[in-house]
Write an enzyme that holds these catalytic residues in place. Structure first.
Site, PDB file in Angstrom:
ATOM      1  N   ARG A 193       0.846  -1.211   0.000  1.00 45.29           N
ATOM      2  CA  ARG A 193       0.000   0.000   0.000  1.00 45.29           C
ATOM      3  C   ARG A 193       0.874   1.251   0.000  1.00 45.29           C
ATOM      4  NH1 ARG A 193      -4.574  -0.867   4.422  1.00 45.29           N
ATOM      5  NH2 ARG A 193      -5.281   1.122   3.575  1.00 45.29           N
ATOM      6  N   SER A 232      -7.182  11.780   2.489  1.00 43.59           N
ATOM      7  CA  SER A 232      -6.812  10.720   3.424  1.00 43.59           C
ATOM      8  C   SER A 232      -6.594  11.267   4.829  1.00 43.59           C
ATOM      9  CB  SER A 232      -5.530  10.035   2.950  1.00 43.59           C
ATOM     10  OG  SER A 232      -4.975   9.279   3.998  1.00 43.59           O
ATOM     11  N   GLN A 287      -5.535   9.511   7.190  1.00 45.55           N
ATOM     12  CA  GLN A 287      -4.298   8.915   7.719  1.00 45.55           C
ATOM     13  C   GLN A 287      -3.117   9.832   7.419  1.00 45.55           C
ATOM     14  OE1 GLN A 287      -4.148   4.965   6.091  1.00 45.55           O
ATOM     15  NE2 GLN A 287      -5.861   4.257   7.346  1.00 45.55           N
ATOM     16  N   ASP A 296     -15.214   3.883   3.837  1.00 46.44           N
ATOM     17  CA  ASP A 296     -15.195   2.468   4.239  1.00 46.44           C
ATOM     18  C   ASP A 296     -16.553   1.794   4.067  1.00 46.44           C
ATOM     19  OD1 ASP A 296     -12.520   2.650   4.852  1.00 46.44           O
ATOM     20  OD2 ASP A 296     -12.870   3.111   6.969  1.00 46.44           O
ATOM     21  N   LYS A 355      -6.990   0.213  -0.564  1.00 44.58           N
ATOM     22  CA  LYS A 355      -7.358  -0.275   0.772  1.00 44.58           C
ATOM     23  C   LYS A 355      -6.758  -1.676   0.980  1.00 44.58           C
ATOM     24  CE  LYS A 355      -9.566   3.433   1.730  1.00 44.58           C
ATOM     25  NZ  LYS A 355      -8.991   4.357   2.678  1.00 44.58           N
ATOM     26  N   ARG A 396     -13.856  -5.873   5.292  1.00 43.06           N
ATOM     27  CA  ARG A 396     -15.094  -5.195   4.888  1.00 43.06           C
ATOM     28  C   ARG A 396     -15.763  -5.893   3.688  1.00 43.06           C
ATOM     29  NH1 ARG A 396     -15.026  -1.180   8.543  1.00 43.06           N
ATOM     30  NH2 ARG A 396     -13.055  -0.099   8.832  1.00 43.06           N
TER      31      ARG A 396
HETATM   32  C1  S3P Z   1      -8.758   5.858   8.492  1.00 41.49           C
HETATM   33  C2  S3P Z   1      -8.837   6.590   7.342  1.00 41.49           C
HETATM   34  C3  S3P Z   1      -9.316   6.034   6.066  1.00 41.49           C
HETATM   35  C4  S3P Z   1     -10.099   4.751   6.274  1.00 41.49           C
HETATM   36  C5  S3P Z   1      -9.415   3.804   7.213  1.00 41.49           C
HETATM   37  C6  S3P Z   1      -9.210   4.464   8.569  1.00 41.49           C
HETATM   38  C7  S3P Z   1      -8.226   6.498   9.701  1.00 41.49           C
HETATM   39  O1  S3P Z   1      -8.194   5.747   5.265  1.00 41.49           O
HETATM   40  O2  S3P Z   1     -10.317   4.119   5.041  1.00 41.49           O
HETATM   41  O3  S3P Z   1     -10.179   2.639   7.395  1.00 41.49           O
HETATM   42  O4  S3P Z   1      -8.371   5.937  10.799  1.00 41.49           O
HETATM   43  O5  S3P Z   1      -7.640   7.594   9.575  1.00 41.49           O
HETATM   44  P1  S3P Z   1      -7.477   6.872   4.362  1.00 41.49           P
HETATM   45  O6  S3P Z   1      -6.889   7.869   5.266  1.00 41.49           O
HETATM   46  O7  S3P Z   1      -6.446   6.133   3.572  1.00 41.49           O
HETATM   47  O8  S3P Z   1      -8.583   7.419   3.510  1.00 41.49           O
END
Ligand code: S3P
Length: 428
Positions: free
Chosen positions: A121, A166, A168, A315, A342, A388
């Site tokens: 990823r 994102s 994250q 998600d 994902k 999922r």
């Molecule tokens: C998340 C952000 C999302 C989500 C993941 C959890 C998080 O990902 O899909 O299940 O906890 O910040 P992305 O930041 O890659 O969109």
């Protein structure tokens, strides 16, 4: 492990779903960085947050008590210790990306890896802006893939416009900003989930958001305060969709997080015609919480789901694809190219697996087109190793003609241990 799902007509119950996964990761990480000891109640006990927990233990953090009421002895911002082995984020993108932000600012060397899915990823979206803050990171593909090697050091504040929606990435940068002195400015045109911002503010951080602009002032000290984790709306979504599709019944899901950056699923289900109600709204540690009620039996119609709403339901696309199978007309999902990055390429995985059930589904570069009411029948499907996908197939299988076998369902341990037991409880 395989599971067999029989079709059902009726669904009834009053349930709770496990703690929010995103908030659990953040609570574990930020509590490790506070001054003093704090308590976290209702953490999600599943493989993904366990990966974060184990990495933090390797970094010298002490946890006591049981998982439902965990006491964390915060190390302060500068108190973590150099790990003597690889940190393993397992299958968890949130663990890897958020911890990279923390590790980049530590005065020691560390190495971070993950399972085969996570090692494929994209990490460049985090390493590239972290390098702009002065981070020293190295790894395959010009530091875009795990394993990544981090030589921690002092960082400088950043002004950065997020190129992808994102949370994250945004969170990794806000965590890295804890180890700077000045103002970090992040422009988030996507309004992705904001749990990190809320939790840093709750723990005493000076952070402001004005439209797309997040301003975060450092240095600061994070204060120990009790955190209570609400149920995960992403986990609740499987049951919301199952209840929406059932010919008869009703369901109350108590204590679910309804942070507006996560409630796209409620808007979409309402637009499709489902009878969803938000009850008893309250707040835990700056996070809005409510009970969700849904009455079965309302006919659903296909709708268009566009780029703008995707970050608020990123998600939930797999389970919405299951809903679309039984809706009148066509559902078009666009602007969802992020789903290809994902745990699996979810657009391909959904197309492949739902076709086995007779779905009329077309894969677009950034989405899906699903023609509803195509005569969905039971089949032998695979989770593709994605939690999922496994749970979405189970929801579709409840309303197919004949029984469905789903292979590889142990993957639900990633985010929702007990999913199949709860599904059985409300459908028998
Ligand atoms: C998340 C952000 C999302 C989500 C993941 C959890 C998080 O990902 O899909 O299940 O906890 O910040 P992305 O930041 O890659 O969109």
């Amino acid at each position: 492990m395989d599971i067999i799902i029989e079709p059902k007509e009726h669904l009834l119950g009053q349930i709770r779903v496990p703690g929010d996964k995103s908030i659990s990761h953040r609570a574990l990480i930020l509590s490790s960085l506070v001054e003093g000891t704090m308590e976290i109640e209702g953490l999600l006990e599943a493989e993904d947050p366990l990966s974060t927990y184990k990495c933090l233990q390797e970094l010298g953090v002490e946890f006591n008590g049981d998982w439902n009421r965990l006491e964390v002895k915060g190390k302060g911002l500068r108190g973590l210790r150099e790990p003597d082995n690889f940190l393993d984020a397992g299958n968890s993108g949130t663990t890897a990306r958020l911890l990279l932000g923390v590790l980049a600012g530590q005065p020691f060397f560390s190495a971070l890896t993950g399972d085969s899915s996570l090692r494929n990823r994209p990490m460049g979206r985090v390493t590239e802006p972290l390098k702009k803050m002065g981070a020293s990171l190295d790894g395959r593909g010009s530091s875009t893939l795990l394993p990544l090697y981090v030589r921690g050091r002092d960082l400088t504040p950043l002004r950065y416009t997020l190129p992808v929606g994102s949370a994250q990435v945004k969170s990794a940068l806000l965590l890295a900003a804890l180890f700077t002195d000045g103002t970090t400015e992040i422009i988030d045109p996507f309004y992705s989930r904001d749990h990190t911002e809320r939790m840093i503010q709750y723990l005493g951080g000076r952070m402001k958001r004005k439209n797309e602009r997040i301003l975060f002032e450092t240095p600061l000290t994070l204060q120990a305060r009790k955190i209570q984790i609400p149920g995960d709306i992403s986990s609740a979504s499987f049951f919301l969709v199952a209840a929406a599709l059932a010919p008869r019944g009703e369901l109350l899901i108590e204590e679910v997080g309804i942070n507006p950056t996560r409630t796209g699923i409620l808007d979409v289900l309402k637009e499709m015609g489902a009878g969803v109600k938000i009850l008893n709204e309250r707040e835990y540690n700056y996070e809005p919480v409510a009970d969700l009620f849904i009455k079965s039996g309302a006919p659903l119609k296909g709708i268009e789901i566009n780029a703008e709403i995707i970050p608020r339901l990123v998600d939930e696309i797999p389970v919405l694809a299951a809903a679309a199978l039984f809706a009148e007309g066509e559902t078009v999902i666009k602007g969802a190219g992020e789903l290809r990055f994902k745990e699996t390429d979810r657009l391909s995985a959904l197309t492949l697996e739902l076709r086995k059930m007779g779905a009329l589904i077309e894969e677009l570069p950034d989405g899906l087109v699903i023609k509803g009411k195509a005569g969905i029948r039971g089949a032998c499907c695979s989770s593709q190793g994605d939690h999922r996908i496994a749970m979405s197939l189970a929801v579709a299988a409840l309303f197919a003609q004949g029984e469905t076998v789903i292979q590889g369902v142990e993957t639900v341990q990633i985010s929702f241990p007990g999913f199949f037991e709860l599904l059985k409880k409300i459908t028998s």
